[in-house]
Write an enzyme that holds these catalytic residues in place. Structure first.
Site, short mmCIF file in Angstrom:
data_model
loop_
_atom_site.label_atom_id
_atom_site.label_comp_id
_atom_site.label_asym_id
_atom_site.label_seq_id
_atom_site.Cartn_x
_atom_site.Cartn_y
_atom_site.Cartn_z
N SER A 17 0.82 -1.20 0.00
CA SER A 17 0.00 0.00 0.00
C SER A 17 0.86 1.26 0.00
O SER A 17 1.67 1.46 -0.89
CB SER A 17 -0.95 -0.04 1.20
N HIS B 101 -2.68 -1.25 -4.73
CA HIS B 101 -4.14 -1.15 -4.86
C HIS B 101 -4.56 0.31 -4.71
O HIS B 101 -3.78 1.14 -4.22
CB HIS B 101 -4.85 -2.02 -3.81
#
Length: 257
Positions: free
Chosen positions: A137, A160
């Protein structure tokens, strides 16, 4: 016959302790501080810790990156208000010639992660990053904010889209804010890694790979193949490369882009 339990020549007996006056708090005798060896056993499980004065400083980014909200006490966290003063001190310390950043993080607060990444990339001293376990992340921008980045063979990186937790106001401005924040993350990664924006967005919004989310998991060499990380390697390779940068007088990562 004398009683054997009675001392025939009693000496001076110690005075009984004076009773504590009622109403006064009980006196507490302070214990002496534990020795460094005892503290090492309690904190680290070993009697001594190797100490070596080096021109390389190490900073760890572990657990969840904590931002403006305090996370539950059972969470392993890295607080950005702890990391930023360390980076300021490293930048000013003439004895420190280079910085090694070790990551094993699941991500966390987007703005806190970007703040750490911006601090790293603006340093005048060479920086090498090493992803161990995971650099997921918002850990991705931190990993690429270095002169050279390494990833262990078994380490993973999850790319993501950013997400919001808690109450979200369902108005167009909320989605515009998300888009702007997403663009900030993408722009930073593209500027400091060898991956194109088109490829990064493809990996970020890919469906079918994550069971409960969209995105892509990159394991070790996969992160190198797409241009996100520079090289597969471990601790010795990262330290060796950083020493080479120091010997060459290389500038900080921000001056390379």
């Amino acid at each position: 016959m004398p009683n054997p339990d009675v001392n025939p020549n009693p000496g001076p007996q110690p005075a009984p302790p004076s009773p504590q006056p009622s109403g006064e708090p009980e006196r507490v005798v302070a214990r002496p501080p534990a020795s460094p060896q005892v503290e090492s056993i309690k904190e680290l499980g070993q009697t001594n810790v190797a100490e070596y004065k080096s021109e390389i400083q190490c900073v760890q980014i572990v657990g969840q990156i904590e931002g403006h909200l305090v996370l539950p006490p059972q969470n392993k966290t890295t607080k950005y208000e702890h990391i930023i003063p360390q980076l300021v001190a490293i930048e000013q310390d003439p004895a420190v010639k280079g910085l090694l950043v070790v990551l094993n993080t699941v991500g966390g607060d987007v703005e806190a992660g970007l703040a750490i990444a911006e601090m790293l990339v603006s340093m005048s001293k060479p920086v090498v990053s090493l992803v161990l376990g995971g650099g997921h992340s918002i850990g991705v921008p931190i990993a690429v904010a270095a002169n050279h980045s390494f990833i262990a063979e078994t380490a993973t990186m999850t790319i993501h889209p950013i997400r919001l937790t808690g109450m979200v106001i369902g108005v167009p401005q909320t989605y515009e804010y998300l888009d702007k924040m997403q663009d900030r993350v993408i722009r930073f990664i593209v500027e400091h890694a060898n991956i194109s924006e088109q490829e990064l967005r493809r990996l970020m919004f890919q469906t079918g790979e994550l069971a409960r989310d969209i995105g892509t998991i990159l394991v070790g060499k996969d992160a190198v193949n797409v241009g996100l990380i520079d090289e597969v390697g471990g601790l010795s390779q990262a330290v060796r490369y950083l020493k080479k940068l120091i010997a060459e007088g290389a500038p900080g990562p921000g001056k390379l882009h």
